[in-house]
Design an enzyme around this catalytic site. Sequence first.
Site, PDB file in Angstrom:
ATOM      1  N   ASP A   1       0.846  -1.190   0.000  1.00  0.00           N
ATOM      2  CA  ASP A   1       0.000   0.000   0.000  1.00  0.00           C
ATOM      3  C   ASP A   1       0.884   1.244   0.000  1.00  0.00           C
ATOM      4  O   ASP A   1       1.855   1.324   0.761  1.00  0.00           O
ATOM      5  CB  ASP A   1      -0.915   0.002   1.232  1.00  0.00           C
ATOM      6  CG  ASP A   1      -1.940   1.119   1.176  1.00  0.00           C
ATOM      7  OD1 ASP A   1      -3.006   0.903   0.574  1.00  0.00           O
ATOM      8  OD2 ASP A   1      -1.673   2.201   1.728  1.00  0.00           O
TER       9      ASP A   1
ATOM     10  N   GLU B   1      -4.931   2.193  -4.123  1.00  0.00           N
ATOM     11  CA  GLU B   1      -3.477   2.249  -4.199  1.00  0.00           C
ATOM     12  C   GLU B   1      -2.837   0.973  -3.656  1.00  0.00           C
ATOM     13  O   GLU B   1      -1.644   0.941  -3.358  1.00  0.00           O
ATOM     14  CB  GLU B   1      -2.956   3.456  -3.411  1.00  0.00           C
ATOM     15  CG  GLU B   1      -3.103   3.375  -1.895  1.00  0.00           C
ATOM     16  CD  GLU B   1      -4.466   3.840  -1.400  1.00  0.00           C
ATOM     17  OE1 GLU B   1      -4.571   4.118  -0.192  1.00  0.00           O
ATOM     18  OE2 GLU B   1      -5.412   3.921  -2.201  1.00  0.00           O
TER      19      GLU B   1
END
Length: 393
Positions: free
Chosen positions: A261, A304
């Site tokens: 992440d 993301e």
Amino acid sequence: MNLDVRTIMLMLSGINLLGAGMMALISFHADNIRGVRQWALGHCCMCIGIFTSTQMSPEWPLLIIAAVPLITGCGFGFIFNGIQAFKGKRCNYWITAWLGLQMMTQSLWFGVVQNDIRSVLIANSLLFGGIFVACAFNLMVRTTQPLKTAYWLSAGSFGFIALMGLLRALNLFLTPAHGVGLFAQGDVNPIFLILGGLSQLSISLSLVLLITFRLVSDLREQASYDSLTGAMNRRRFEDESRRLLARAVRTGEPLSIIMIDVDFFKRINDLHGHPAGDEVLRRLSKLLQAIIRSEDCLARYGGEEFCILLVGTREQGAAQLAERVRLLYADLRIEWKNEILQSTLSAGVADSSAVGTDLSTLVGAADQALYRAKNAGRNCIALHSMNNQPLPS
């Protein structure tokens, strides 16, 4: 067998006209498929050449007589170049020009200068057979189904019609010169033309099938990969992961998952705009694709967040890869509108040896480890087996 050769040749011309029409229509609606326009031009040229040859007369001007084999030979060249373009290779239009000039030269030399129709037919049959053999070999491509079936069916059609051309040349060579004519009513010549016509129809249909399967393959590819990053989408990743996990159960090999992440990704979007955030994700995906092996799976799991499934790798090996990714990404400087974007990432790692081979459980374990890495201050990795703390950055 009493068959009118001229009628059969008109049938061949009609088949090529039909093929040209189909290819032209397809090219308007599938302009992303290369090679279709060349195939349309090739069929059109062969249609014009064959039809005009059935109407040809010695009283015609030499320029028109020379243009007929020139156009026909160029048609063969366009077909060959269409195959090259379809495979993603560069077209060599000198081949098209050479085939047209070669067919025109040998037709004029043997037909006009030497007045030897048999030599004209033999030379053109050999040229015809040779270029279609080259087409057949270029279609013998190793690929996945169902595209492989279409490739090999097309190759078989080209190979068969090439064989007809070469056998016709042999038959003409063995036939006395006085018994040979362009429209001679013999027992063999019409049979070759009929079989050639059926093969020509098979070629047109197999090329349409090749285009259709390519479109289906492209649509499947688009439905399986994230358009922004080029990584697998979540659905495709889950399908591939279940297949690899089932294999791991049979073989006993371990599998590891890394959840990645980007830290403070929302801040990048807020400060620089969403296009900047998109560029960050693209660059991260490119970095990941350069590092993982071909047998591993990379997916954009959401927003993301990226997920990597490592085949035959335990948690410690996956942790080493995750740490390498973290360091490389931390050093990555992305130029964006006269600014430098730089960020960090966090990662969580889990493997099947400790968690099991259920996909949701394995992903959940890596996600929990990622959550601990985030809580520990980000820019670090955490292992599922180390429940208390992340690895030092």
